[in-house]
Design an enzyme around this catalytic site. Structure first.
Site, PDB file in Angstrom:
ATOM      1  N   ASP A 155       0.806  -1.229   0.000  1.00 40.49           N
ATOM      2  CA  ASP A 155       0.000   0.000   0.000  1.00 40.49           C
ATOM      3  C   ASP A 155       0.839   1.280   0.000  1.00 40.49           C
ATOM      4  O   ASP A 155       0.303   2.354  -0.260  1.00 40.49           O
ATOM      5  CB  ASP A 155      -0.917   0.034   1.221  1.00 40.49           C
ATOM      6  CG  ASP A 155      -1.929  -1.102   1.221  1.00 40.49           C
ATOM      7  OD1 ASP A 155      -2.164  -1.669   0.138  1.00 40.49           O
ATOM      8  OD2 ASP A 155      -2.466  -1.428   2.291  1.00 40.49           O
ATOM      9  N   ALA A 521      21.292   4.106 -19.522  1.00 41.21           N
ATOM     10  CA  ALA A 521      22.628   3.913 -18.959  1.00 41.21           C
ATOM     11  C   ALA A 521      22.833   4.653 -17.644  1.00 41.21           C
ATOM     12  O   ALA A 521      23.778   4.354 -16.906  1.00 41.21           O
ATOM     13  CB  ALA A 521      23.687   4.359 -19.970  1.00 41.21           C
ATOM     14  N   GLN A 654      16.343  -1.799 -24.075  1.00 43.24           N
ATOM     15  CA  GLN A 654      15.808  -0.473 -24.403  1.00 43.24           C
ATOM     16  C   GLN A 654      14.318  -0.498 -24.713  1.00 43.24           C
ATOM     17  O   GLN A 654      13.694   0.560 -24.795  1.00 43.24           O
ATOM     18  CB  GLN A 654      16.550   0.090 -25.620  1.00 43.24           C
ATOM     19  CG  GLN A 654      17.948   0.575 -25.322  1.00 43.24           C
ATOM     20  CD  GLN A 654      18.592   1.221 -26.539  1.00 43.24           C
ATOM     21  OE1 GLN A 654      18.425   0.753 -27.663  1.00 43.24           O
ATOM     22  NE2 GLN A 654      19.329   2.287 -26.324  1.00 43.24           N
TER      23      GLN A 654
END
Length: 782
Positions: A155, A521, A654
């Protein structure tokens, strides 16, 4: 160290379970063992404490659990512990096991119970002495019960920490469900009502609403005004008329109206149906509690577990009031336990007394901020300000990063809400030179909150002598007052170069040039974390968990290469969160000596019947000792004991839909961006601030351009100082037991998993498995 000086510390999990409890148990147990402690697990929460279900842990007891949801030692709520007689039994069992240090992982009720036991400790021991159950010496030898608490709760309802263990994983489960629901909702032009957990706290509903672009949320901290039903229906209808094909309402299970009356998801659905909507309801339920912990939950659980072990060895601190181990940004902090508990429990009273403005304030700065952001971005409560005549353009530069689209959505809507005219530039600085710029309106970015990739496109071009005149012409043409570059290191080089051109082009002195971190990165200055890194790390952990499962079956060592260029952040953090034995990064260096030492370590591990080994290597850790070189070396030298495989994860890091953190933090970053602009405008009567913004010490900070440039290492394309470097050693220490200290793991006749040693292994291909590893079984508990 004498037996008398050895600390004996126990850990229990209590109340509702949450993903991340297991990584916390693992990190705490191993960190404490490294300090010389004897560590015990109390099974089934306070029930186990009352019934003496206490067992010793060794190094192998917590092996393989970092990726498991739930808690391997079980959890329960105990009615007997709520009585003094029950707590007397608990005290006796602790003394019987010579334990007076206790780590409790649970919610506010569990932590309150621990403090109550501590406050009664001396009187309980006195009664036990009078009953003849313990000797009088115990009153002196165990005069204090030291308590530390870690909040395990989906929560995120506890004061004293930015995030509780399990909240991020629960949010991920919600987003996965809603992202799937949205496709069918769009197809049928339906309205969906989603009920999420939360009891008295609306955090899950709030951040899910921000992260999915929901149209309406109902939370207990901010009940809707009278007549909200019609207001909701009208707002959904406006959305349909403006072009939206679906509507999304998220209801917290504890939602109430302004009179304190519960609002149920079924009531919301029925009202919408009565108004002509094709409405459906989905109650997500306990799917939010379970599953593999996310990167963030593994990270915070691990460093809080290590800090808990440190606390018990700070003798003076441990004898004072109990502490809550929590998070502030990326840092672990200690706070007085009961102050945090009392402030948290006061919220229920404030809700009951209908003091809702105070409730939102008590939830903390982030809760209040996200609440205001949602109201603006959902078009529910706009500022209704006149256009201010200022034009802002956003562009991306560098590699693509998950979170770019949610960022543009927030940039556009928050900017329009404040009266700015918003533009989007396609394909980075190259697009700026070519005039590939489009005005963004409210509906241009509809649906972008859940999208990966970059709709504006990105490339690695930067301003230079060949394109600067074209860039200036387009800035003049559109009368641009501010440029926001959201991207990676190349983008930061780009804005630094644009800043340098100010002397040649004075117009740039009246244009704000700001960089914001959008790179997996995490290698840019002025911030601790970059948008996109969390998604990338979750993608990496998903892959590593699968790799580890494949390796177990055939005694393999995996050498896994991750992205990051010259910055080792992804390698270091994925190592910490996956339990990898080694990580190789450029910042630490890779030498033949270190490789030889690590080879010997793995040989010893596999001799002791380890079935898996994992090395994480950053892609540019060493130009000489490449991933394939390391693979070949270990394969040749370990061929009689283990097989070796290499895996290059590549661009899967990515891609994918942005994580919850990347969605909501990109939105938060844009909110602060406009606050910085408005401050700049107020002080200078025009926009001129230049530099970068980012997350530091739990807040969003601005770094002026000269400081930003000074912090950048052009050679290595990363900041000159990086906050996470100390975590590399912590990760390694709790992943590999020290062979020179056999007392940490097992007696000589047992292997490090606590099982009898079998015959010597001569070849991994002829290896036959003779025992099970129960820790990897999701239905196994200690």
């Amino acid at each position: 160290m004498s037996t008398k000086d050895i600390k004996r510390i126990a850990v229990l999990t209590s109340g509702g379970d949450s993903s991340g409890m297991n990584p916390a148990i693992r990190a705490f147990a191993r960190a404490a063992m490294l300090k010389g402690a004897e560590v015990f697990a109390i099974r089934e929460g306070y029930n186990g404490l009352v019934n003496d279900s206490i067992l010793p842990l060794n190094w192998g007891s917590v092996a393989g659990i970092i990726s498991r949801g739930g808690t391997i030692i079980g959890t329960a709520r105990s009615a007997e512990f709520r009585t003094r007689e029950g707590r007397k039994k608990a005290a006796f069992n602790l003394i019987k096991n010579k334990i007076n240090n206790l780590l409790v992982i649970g919610g506010d009720g569990s932590l309150t119970g621990a403090n109550l036991l501590r406050s009664e400790w001396c009187s309980l021991l006195g009664e036990l002495v009078n009953d003849g159950k313990i000797s009088p010496d115990c009153l002196e030898n165990y005069s204090t019960l030291s308590i530390a608490g870690i909040v395990g709760s989906i929560d995120n309802d506890m004061c004293g920490t930015d995030l509780t263990v399990g909240a991020d994983t629960a949010t991920r489960r919600i987003l996965e469900a809603i992202d799937s629901i949205l496709s069918t909702a769009v197809s049928h032009q339906r309205s969906f009502v989603i009920e999420v957990m939360g009891r008295n706290c609306g955090w899950l509903a709030l951040v899910s609403g921000v992260a999915t672009g929901a149209d309406y949320i109902l939370i207990p901290e901010s009940p809707p005004e009278k007549g909200w039903e019609q207001h909701m229906a009208d707002n959904l209808e406006k959305g349909r008329l403006s072009g939206r094909r679906c509507s999304l309402v998220i209801v917290s299970e504890g939602a109430i109206d302004s009179d304190g009356k519960p609002i149920t998801s079924s009531y919301v659905r029925q009202f919408l149906e009565d108004k002509g909507h094709d409405a459906r309801i989905t109650i997500l339920g306990h799917v939010q509690r379970g599953g593999t912990p996310t990167f963030l939950d593994r990270y915070i659980a691990t460093i809080m577990g290590v800090e808990s072990a440190n606390y018990f060895y700070d003798t003076k601190e441990a004898q004072k009031e109990p502490v809550l181990i929590g998070m502030s940004g990326t840092d672990v902090i200690r706070s007085p336990l009961m102050e945090c508990v009392k402030k948290t429990q006061s919220i229920a009273t404030l809700i009951k007394e209908k003091r809702f403005n105070e409730v939102v304030d008590c939830r903390g700065g982030m809760f209040k901020e996200f609440h205001e952001i949602f109201r603006a971005c959902s078009n529910l409560y706009r500022r209704k300000v006149e256009p201010n005549g200022l034009n802002i353009v956003i562009l991306h530069s560098g590699g693509p990063s998950p979170g770019m689209n949610p960022c543009v959505r927030a940039f556009t809507r928050l900017g329009i809400d404040r009266g700015y005219t918003m533009y989007g530039c396609f394909n980075g600085f190259g697009g700026l030179a070519l005039g590939e710029i489009q005005q963004l309106n409210w509906m241009t970015v509809n649906g972008w909150s859940v999208m990966g990739g970059a709709e504006l496109g990105t490339n690695r071009s930067v301003p230079n002598d060949s394109n600067i005149d074209a860039i200036m012409a387009n800035l003049e043409k559109l009368k641009i007052d501010a440029i926001l570059m959201f991207g990676g290191f190349n983008g930061y080089l780009g804005i630094a170069k644009l800043y340098e051109y100010r002397e040649k082009y004075p117009r740039l002195k009246k244009i704000s040039i700001i960089g914001a971190p959008g790179t997996i990165a995490n290698n840019v200055p002025g911030t601790n974390i970059s948008i996109g890194a969390d998604t990338s790390l979750n993608n990496t952990l998903d892959a590593l968990d699968k790799i580890k499962q494949s390796a177990v079956a055939s005694r393999r060592l995996f050498v896994v290469e991750v992205m990051g260029a010259h910055c080792g952040y992804l390698a270091a953090m994925s190592s910490l969160a996956s339990g990898a034995e080694r990580s190789y990064i450029m910042e630490k260096g890779v030498t033949l000596e270190s490789l030889t030492k690590d080879l010997k370590m793995f040989v010893e591990r596999f001799k002791r019947e380890h079935r898996i080994g994992l090395i994480i290597k950053s892609e540019s850790a060493s130009p000489t000792y490449t991933t394939h070189f390391i693979y070949s070396l270990f394969k040749e030298e370990g061929k009689h004991l283990f097989d070796v495989r290499e895996s290059i994860l590549g661009h899967l890091q990515q891609g994918g839909s942005p994580s919850a953190i990347d969605r909501i933090f990109s939105t938060r970053l844009m909110n602060h961006y406009f606050e910085f602009l408005e401050k700049d405008l107020k002080e200078n009567n025009h926009l001129q601030m230049s530099g970068c913004i980012g997350f530091i010490d739990g807040g969003v900070h601005f770094t002026p351009m000269p400081e930003m440039i000074e912090e950048m290492s052009d050679k290595y394309r990363r900041p000159r100082s990086q906050w996470w470097m100390d975590l590399v050693d912590i990760s390694q220490n709790i992943s590999v037991f020290p062979l020179d200290d056999p007392s940490i793991f097992n007696p000589p006749n047992l292997n490090d998993l606590g099982r009898p040693k079998s015959h010597e292994i001569s070849s991994p291909t002829s290896y036959s498995q003779k025992s099970f590893d129960p820790n990897v079984n999701p239905q196994f508990t200690l």
